[in-house]
Scaffold this motif. Structure first.
Motif, PDB file in Angstrom:
ATOM      1  N   ALA A   1     -11.089   1.905 -21.473  1.00 21.10           N
ATOM      2  CA  ALA A   1     -10.626   2.546 -20.246  1.00 21.10           C
ATOM      3  C   ALA A   1      -9.128   2.317 -20.134  1.00 21.10           C
ATOM      4  CB  ALA A   1     -11.330   1.972 -19.027  1.00 21.10           C
ATOM      5  N   LEU A   2      -8.460   3.338 -19.688  1.00 22.44           N
ATOM      6  CA  LEU A   2      -7.014   3.318 -19.522  1.00 22.44           C
ATOM      7  C   LEU A   2      -6.740   3.742 -18.087  1.00 22.44           C
ATOM      8  CD1 LEU A   2      -4.403   2.991 -21.193  1.00 22.44           C
ATOM      9  CD2 LEU A   2      -4.650   5.358 -21.880  1.00 22.44           C
ATOM     10  N   ILE A   3      -6.132   2.862 -17.312  1.00 22.29           N
ATOM     11  CA  ILE A   3      -5.879   3.141 -15.901  1.00 22.29           C
ATOM     12  C   ILE A   3      -4.384   3.109 -15.656  1.00 22.29           C
ATOM     13  CG2 ILE A   3      -6.278   2.390 -13.515  1.00 22.29           C
ATOM     14  CD1 ILE A   3      -8.800   0.913 -14.653  1.00 22.29           C
ATOM     15  N   ARG A   4      -3.880   4.186 -15.084  1.00 21.50           N
ATOM     16  CA  ARG A   4      -2.467   4.260 -14.692  1.00 21.50           C
ATOM     17  C   ARG A   4      -2.413   4.135 -13.172  1.00 21.50           C
ATOM     18  NH1 ARG A   4      -0.283   9.618 -16.066  1.00 21.50           N
ATOM     19  NH2 ARG A   4       1.765   8.708 -15.761  1.00 21.50           N
ATOM     20  N   VAL A   5      -1.725   3.126 -12.698  1.00 22.29           N
ATOM     21  CA  VAL A   5      -1.506   2.944 -11.264  1.00 22.29           C
ATOM     22  C   VAL A   5      -0.095   3.459 -11.009  1.00 22.29           C
ATOM     23  CG1 VAL A   5      -1.414   1.305  -9.353  1.00 22.29           C
ATOM     24  CG2 VAL A   5      -2.975   0.893 -11.279  1.00 22.29           C
ATOM     25  N   LEU A   6       0.003   4.594 -10.312  1.00 23.50           N
ATOM     26  CA  LEU A   6       1.290   5.236 -10.084  1.00 23.50           C
ATOM     27  C   LEU A   6       1.785   4.956  -8.676  1.00 23.50           C
ATOM     28  CD1 LEU A   6       0.330   8.638 -11.705  1.00 23.50           C
ATOM     29  CD2 LEU A   6       1.609   6.789 -12.760  1.00 23.50           C
ATOM     30  N   GLY A   7       3.073   4.723  -8.569  1.00 21.80           N
ATOM     31  CA  GLY A   7       3.640   4.438  -7.257  1.00 21.80           C
ATOM     32  C   GLY A   7       5.141   4.624  -7.247  1.00 21.80           C
ATOM     33  N   ASN A   8       5.743   4.230  -6.156  1.00 24.42           N
ATOM     34  CA  ASN A   8       7.189   4.284  -5.993  1.00 24.42           C
ATOM     35  C   ASN A   8       7.712   2.884  -5.732  1.00 24.42           C
ATOM     36  OD1 ASN A   8       7.525   7.110  -6.195  1.00 24.42           O
ATOM     37  ND2 ASN A   8       6.797   7.340  -4.097  1.00 24.42           N
ATOM     38  N   ASP A   9       8.551   2.414  -6.630  1.00 23.89           N
ATOM     39  CA  ASP A   9       9.209   1.123  -6.459  1.00 23.89           C
ATOM     40  C   ASP A   9       8.228   0.003  -6.119  1.00 23.89           C
ATOM     41  OD1 ASP A   9      11.616   2.358  -6.995  1.00 23.89           O
ATOM     42  OD2 ASP A   9      12.051   2.734  -4.884  1.00 23.89           O
ATOM     43  N   MET A  10       7.136  -0.056  -6.851  1.00 18.10           N
ATOM     44  CA  MET A  10       6.181  -1.146  -6.648  1.00 18.10           C
ATOM     45  C   MET A  10       6.827  -2.440  -7.141  1.00 18.10           C
ATOM     46  SD  MET A  10       2.504   0.476  -7.781  1.00 18.10           S
ATOM     47  CE  MET A  10       3.041   1.041  -9.394  1.00 18.10           C
ATOM     48  N   ASN A  11       6.485  -3.512  -6.519  1.00 14.71           N
ATOM     49  CA  ASN A  11       6.998  -4.813  -6.884  1.00 14.71           C
ATOM     50  C   ASN A  11       5.849  -5.580  -7.538  1.00 14.71           C
ATOM     51  OD1 ASN A  11       7.517  -7.726  -6.470  1.00 14.71           O
ATOM     52  ND2 ASN A  11       9.348  -6.982  -5.431  1.00 14.71           N
ATOM     53  N   PRO A  12       6.112  -6.363  -8.602  1.00 12.63           N
ATOM     54  CA  PRO A  12       5.012  -7.114  -9.221  1.00 12.63           C
ATOM     55  C   PRO A  12       4.244  -7.965  -8.221  1.00 12.63           C
ATOM     56  CG  PRO A  12       6.963  -7.252 -10.595  1.00 12.63           C
ATOM     57  CD  PRO A  12       7.373  -6.547  -9.324  1.00 12.63           C
ATOM     58  N   ALA A  13       4.943  -8.509  -7.231  1.00 12.12           N
ATOM     59  CA  ALA A  13       4.268  -9.304  -6.205  1.00 12.12           C
ATOM     60  C   ALA A  13       3.324  -8.436  -5.381  1.00 12.12           C
ATOM     61  CB  ALA A  13       5.303  -9.967  -5.297  1.00 12.12           C
ATOM     62  N   HIS A  14       3.622  -7.132  -5.302  1.00  6.57           N
ATOM     63  CA  HIS A  14       2.773  -6.216  -4.550  1.00  6.57           C
ATOM     64  C   HIS A  14       1.397  -6.066  -5.185  1.00  6.57           C
ATOM     65  CE1 HIS A  14       6.296  -3.846  -2.541  1.00  6.57           C
ATOM     66  NE2 HIS A  14       6.089  -5.010  -1.977  1.00  6.57           N
ATOM     67  N   LEU A  15       1.305  -6.266  -6.478  1.00  7.21           N
ATOM     68  CA  LEU A  15       0.021  -6.073  -7.156  1.00  7.21           C
ATOM     69  C   LEU A  15      -1.035  -7.030  -6.609  1.00  7.21           C
ATOM     70  CD1 LEU A  15       1.203  -5.543 -10.840  1.00  7.21           C
ATOM     71  CD2 LEU A  15       0.552  -3.827  -9.154  1.00  7.21           C
ATOM     72  N   MET A  16      -0.687  -8.284  -6.454  1.00  4.78           N
ATOM     73  CA  MET A  16      -1.644  -9.249  -5.918  1.00  4.78           C
ATOM     74  C   MET A  16      -1.909  -8.963  -4.438  1.00  4.78           C
ATOM     75  SD  MET A  16      -2.544 -10.741  -8.523  1.00  4.78           S
ATOM     76  CE  MET A  16      -3.660 -11.939  -7.877  1.00  4.78           C
TER      77      MET A  16
ATOM     78  N   VAL B   1       0.832  -1.204   0.000  1.00  6.24           N
ATOM     79  CA  VAL B   1       0.000   0.000   0.000  1.00  6.24           C
ATOM     80  C   VAL B   1       0.869   1.257   0.000  1.00  6.24           C
ATOM     81  CG1 VAL B   1      -1.637   1.333   1.390  1.00  6.24           C
ATOM     82  CG2 VAL B   1      -2.005  -1.096   1.024  1.00  6.24           C
ATOM     83  N   GLN B   2       1.963   1.238   0.760  1.00  3.28           N
ATOM     84  CA  GLN B   2       2.842   2.401   0.843  1.00  3.28           C
ATOM     85  C   GLN B   2       3.514   2.712  -0.491  1.00  3.28           C
ATOM     86  OE1 GLN B   2       5.363   1.302   4.118  1.00  3.28           O
ATOM     87  NE2 GLN B   2       3.910   2.065   5.645  1.00  3.28           N
ATOM     88  N   SER B   3       3.649   1.717  -1.367  1.00  2.21           N
ATOM     89  CA  SER B   3       4.272   1.959  -2.665  1.00  2.21           C
ATOM     90  C   SER B   3       3.293   2.594  -3.664  1.00  2.21           C
ATOM     91  CB  SER B   3       4.834   0.657  -3.244  1.00  2.21           C
ATOM     92  OG  SER B   3       3.793  -0.222  -3.615  1.00  2.21           O
ATOM     93  N   LEU B   4       2.007   2.600  -3.341  1.00  2.79           N
ATOM     94  CA  LEU B   4       0.967   3.140  -4.223  1.00  2.79           C
ATOM     95  C   LEU B   4       0.743   4.626  -3.945  1.00  2.79           C
ATOM     96  CD1 LEU B   4      -1.323   2.508  -6.288  1.00  2.79           C
ATOM     97  CD2 LEU B   4      -2.778   2.044  -4.324  1.00  2.79           C
ATOM     98  N   LYS B   5       0.744   5.459  -5.013  1.00  2.83           N
ATOM     99  CA  LYS B   5       0.484   6.892  -4.861  1.00  2.83           C
ATOM    100  C   LYS B   5      -0.921   7.267  -5.310  1.00  2.83           C
ATOM    101  CE  LYS B   5       3.855   8.774  -7.143  1.00  2.83           C
ATOM    102  NZ  LYS B   5       4.894   9.611  -7.712  1.00  2.83           N
ATOM    103  N   LYS B   6      -1.269   6.929  -6.554  1.00  2.99           N
ATOM    104  CA  LYS B   6      -2.593   7.290  -7.062  1.00  2.99           C
ATOM    105  C   LYS B   6      -2.922   6.506  -8.320  1.00  2.99           C
ATOM    106  CE  LYS B   6      -1.143  11.307  -9.779  1.00  2.99           C
ATOM    107  NZ  LYS B   6      -1.412  12.702 -10.061  1.00  2.99           N
ATOM    108  N   LEU B   7      -4.183   6.616  -8.716  1.00  3.25           N
ATOM    109  CA  LEU B   7      -4.652   6.009  -9.947  1.00  3.25           C
ATOM    110  C   LEU B   7      -5.203   7.119 -10.846  1.00  3.25           C
ATOM    111  CD1 LEU B   7      -5.475   3.891  -7.470  1.00  3.25           C
ATOM    112  CD2 LEU B   7      -6.362   2.630  -9.395  1.00  3.25           C
ATOM    113  N   ASN B   8      -4.835   7.069 -12.108  1.00  6.54           N
ATOM    114  CA  ASN B   8      -5.404   7.964 -13.114  1.00  6.54           C
ATOM    115  C   ASN B   8      -6.273   7.114 -14.027  1.00  6.54           C
ATOM    116  OD1 ASN B   8      -2.199   9.435 -13.421  1.00  6.54           O
ATOM    117  ND2 ASN B   8      -3.892  10.367 -12.356  1.00  6.54           N
TER     118      ASN B   8
END
Length: 181
Positions: free
Chosen positions: A141-156, A65-72
């Motif tokens: 629809a086009l969704i940008r998930v913006l974050g800092n140093d997100m890890n692919p494992a973090h997505l799940m 969650v801390q690696s997530l900033k916002k969604l566009n």
């Protein structure tokens, strides 16, 4: 004579510079260029609105969650009146997403349409995840998930954390209303 050669060379250089500067449009530029287009709806959702700070999360989920900033979110609703613009805009998005800088995570196919999930960044430090879904009948629809140093494992892990939150999708209500008409 020398003046006309200089002018011709100067014009040629100017045209070359303009061509070099007008390279492929970035995804960010595409969002900005279309945010005021009446065929689109644009929504920015800060990570804080997801109410994840109130959920009981594991340390791994908190890190995700801390690696997530916002969604566009940028969505185009297809109608009979804008069918040609839909084709043009879909082609633009597909051209942008074909860039070598995007790494494909997965392709999606369903009865509703097709999609793709891509990302920008390193395998262990993703800065942006792009989710693109398109339906020939509804639009895209086009969704940008913006974050800092997100890890692919973090997505799940992030998806699991969202299930624990009390977020009801309030911000996405305007998107649903837009797509319904």
């Amino acid at each position: 004579m020398k003046t006309s050669i200089k002018k011709s060379l100067l014009a040629l250089v100017a045209v070359g510079l303009l061509a070099a500067c007008s390279s492929n449009q970035s995804l960010q530029e595409y969002y900005v260029d279309n945010s005021d287009n009446p065929n689109f709806i644009s929504i920015d959702i800060p990570a804080s609105i997801l109410n994840l700070d109130k959920a009981e999360l594991s340390s791994e989920e908190k890190k995700a969650v801390q690696s997530l900033k916002k969604l566009n979110v940028l969505a185009f609703k297809k109608t009979s009146e804008n069918a040609s613009e839909f084709k043009m805009e879909s082609a633009k998005v597909n051209a942008i997403l074909k860039s070598d800088k995007f790494v494909e995570l997965m392709k999606l196919k369903s009865s509703y349409g097709n999609g793709v999930v891509k990302y920008l960044g390193d395998d262990d430090a993703i800065d942006e995840v792009i989710i693109y879904g398109s339906s020939k009948d509804q639009g895209f629809a086009l969704i940008r998930v913006l974050g800092n140093d997100m890890n692919p494992a973090h997505l799940m892990t992030l998806m699991k954390a969202l299930q624990k939150s009390d977020y009801k999708g309030e911000e996405l209500g305007s998107l649903q209303d837009f797509m319904k008409g």
